[in-house]
Design an enzyme around this catalytic site. Structure first.
Site: not given
Ligand code: GLC
Length: 550
Positions: A168, A170, A200, A242
């Site tokens: 993943q 960034d 998220d 979040e």
């Protein structure tokens, strides 16, 4: 209903892939979800939060997207999605989607291009370092499953940053092109008709990562920009973020120092979540009283989103070691119930020993505490977890609809299911399913329907202000109130096992004709407030008075 829909919403979150499979391929899909909207309308929820819907190699359950402008073909088409929005709207249900833009999947064409050459137009869309950063082994979010935040990419001949898993990478939010693209993605979905986004990993999105600096600066202005952007595109759109950070940092996510609430509308109340777990484990409300007292004041329009369970582990990292150990001892005694050295990978019903009284108490408490309640699919029927599945998958098993094979979730062969259905023990679908509970007015599902409807008659909880009532209450009892233009609600929740009486006579002067609107049993006329009975693990929601706005 007040002006801001999200203040009085009841949010229900689900994964399309484990909810309802309409075509028998073993994976839940949008058409399956459309078929269940009447169930959701009856339950009384007013907003769906859909976990990632985009195409994805699914190495992190969709939190690793390869195309932000489409839906995963396993779920259906964009056309199906537009139909879902229409059908949900017809039933008064809004839809918000997960916006996972801190990172992409490493299979995303942007990253593939970026790694292929320093001259790629997408090179600067990600965060690179030519040399090995000193903080390479710091800041991991998934300890035990991840051992670095900078990985070397041989094709790129450089190190790339990934706050989460290695697959993943960034995105680089210092790059104006990335910022513009994120706005475009948001506009696209707003234009289709979503009511907003569950954003998220927000603290990481605003991080301007500097190789070697584990405390890189944060650019909160970007949140202001996003807010302005979405509000212009759709006036009633919301951002639900979040941001699991220290409490003193939270106000900055809601708005700038001017107090105007110009950033995120709603933040998940992680602090309250940890303290709720502690209070339930200790059967003592002290930690909740502290939470109600210590909460930072929110700017106008700022709102908490409360939850007991979500799709991740219960994060206990903000409790002290002693507190955490108490929660572990009570709710996660076995090593395989725990994860990442900080949390518990279980559903609520099994944590509470499948004790109906405690389950009702816990949810009555969550839904009556300040803010907008968020409910995870399956909790309304008391589903369990499957600890034989890896990591957080334990709590991501298919929805249990009926006594049919595969719990009525899918007609596929069991081995083709996206994840196995729980089919053994007291949480097996043969015992826990919607069909069984739908026809039973005493079921947990029927209780949730009643409780949610009662909450909607008590808008003070969502739109008003909530505070602890400082009366000499027996140990174990939390007394709190919610005040708003529509009046005052008083709540008693007895976390302990003993039957008790609470002296609420100090509220007598404010009371019209106080009465129970929801309780664990029939307590009879309320009468004088001097000795209000509450059973062990019982609760009473009392309407104290109605306001001028009723
Ligand atoms: C958030 C999600 C979690 C995901 C992570 C990486 O914390 O809640 O499920 O794994 O972001 O995107």
């Amino acid at each position: 209903m007040g002006d801001r829909w999200y203040s009085e919403a009841v949010v229900y979150c689900l994964d399309i892939d484990t909810y309802a499979d309409s075509d028998g391929d073993g994976v839940g899909d949008i058409r399956g979800l459309i078929g269940r909207l009447d169930y959701l309308a009856r339950l009384g929820v007013t907003c769906l939060w859909l976990h990632p819907i985009h195409p994805s190699p699914n190495r992190d359950d969709g939190y690793d997207a390869t195309d932000f402008y489409n839906v995963d073909p396993r779920f259906g088409t964009l056309g199906d999605f537009a139909e879902l929005l229409h059908q949900a709207q017809n039933r008064g249900i809004r839809v918000i989607i997960d916006l996972v833009v801190n990172h992409t999947s490493d299979e995303h064409p942007w990253f593939q291009s970026a790694r292929s050459s320093p001259d790629s137009p997408y090179r600067d869309w990600f965060v690179w370092s030519d040399t090995e950063p000193d903080d390479r082994h710091q800041g991991m979010v998934f300890p035990g499953e991840q051992n670095e935040t900078w990985s070397y990419d041989r094709t790129a001949k450089a190190w790339y940053y990934h706050r989460f898993y290695k697959f993943q990478p960034d995105l680089n939010f210092a790059n104006p092109a990335v910022r513009a693209e994120v706005k475009k993605i948001m506009s696209f979905w707003l234009q289709l008709g979503v009511s907003g986004f569950r954003m998220d990993a927000v603290p990481f999105i605003i991080e301007l990562t500097e190789p070697g600096n584990p405390n890189s600066p944060k650019d909160f202005e970007f949140l202001t920009e996003l807010r302005q952007h979405i509000q212009w595109r759709r006036g009633d759109a919301v951002l639900l973020a979040e941001a699991n950070v220290e409490p003193d940092q939270l106000p900055t996510f809601f708005g700038d120092a001017g107090g105007s609430g110009n950033r995120i509308h709603m933040l998940f109340d992680f602090m309250l979540n940890g303290r709720l777990m502690l209070a339930l484990a200790r059967q003592d409300p002290e930690s909740l009283i502290e939470a109600l007292r210590d909460t930072p004041t929110l700017p106008v329009g700022g709102q908490w989103a409360t939850f007991l369970r979500n799709h991740d582990e219960i994060d206990l990292s903000r409790l002290t070691t002693e507190q955490r150990n108490q929660v572990y001892a009570e709710f996660g005694p076995d090593e395989d119930m725990r994860i990442y050295d900080r949390g518990i990978r279980r559903r609520l019903a099994p944590m509470l020993g499948n004790d109906r009284r405690r389950i009702e108490l816990a949810y009555a408490l969550q839904f009556s505490l300040r803010g907008t309640p968020v409910l995870r699919y399956g909790e309304e029927i008391g589903m369990g977890e499957d600890l034989s599945l890896p990591g957080r998958e334990a709590i991501r098993t298919p929805m249990q609809w009926s006594y049919q094979p595969n719990a009525g979730f899918s007609t596929a062969d069991p081995e083709k299911l996206v994840r196995p259905v729980i089919d053994k023990g007291e949480f097996g679908y043969q015992k826990v399913n919607v069909t069984a509970q739908r026809g039973d007015s005493k079921s947990l599902l029927a209780w949730f329907e009643r409780m949610i409807r009662t909450l909607r008659e008590a808008p003070e909880v969502g739109s008003g202000s909530t505070s602890h009532i400082d009366v000499p209450a027996p140990a174990g009892v939390l007394a709190h109130r919610a005040d708003g233009p529509t009046g005052t609600m008083v709540f008693l929740h007895n976390l302990g096992t003993d039957d008790v009486e609470v002296d609420l006579s100090s509220l007598e002067a404010e009371a019209d004709l106080p009465n129970d609107v929801l309780a664990d049993r029939g307590y009879g006329e309320l009468g004088k407030l001097g000795a209000v009975k509450v059973s062990g693990h019982g609760y009473r929601w009392i309407r104290l008075c109605r306001g001028a706005a009723c």
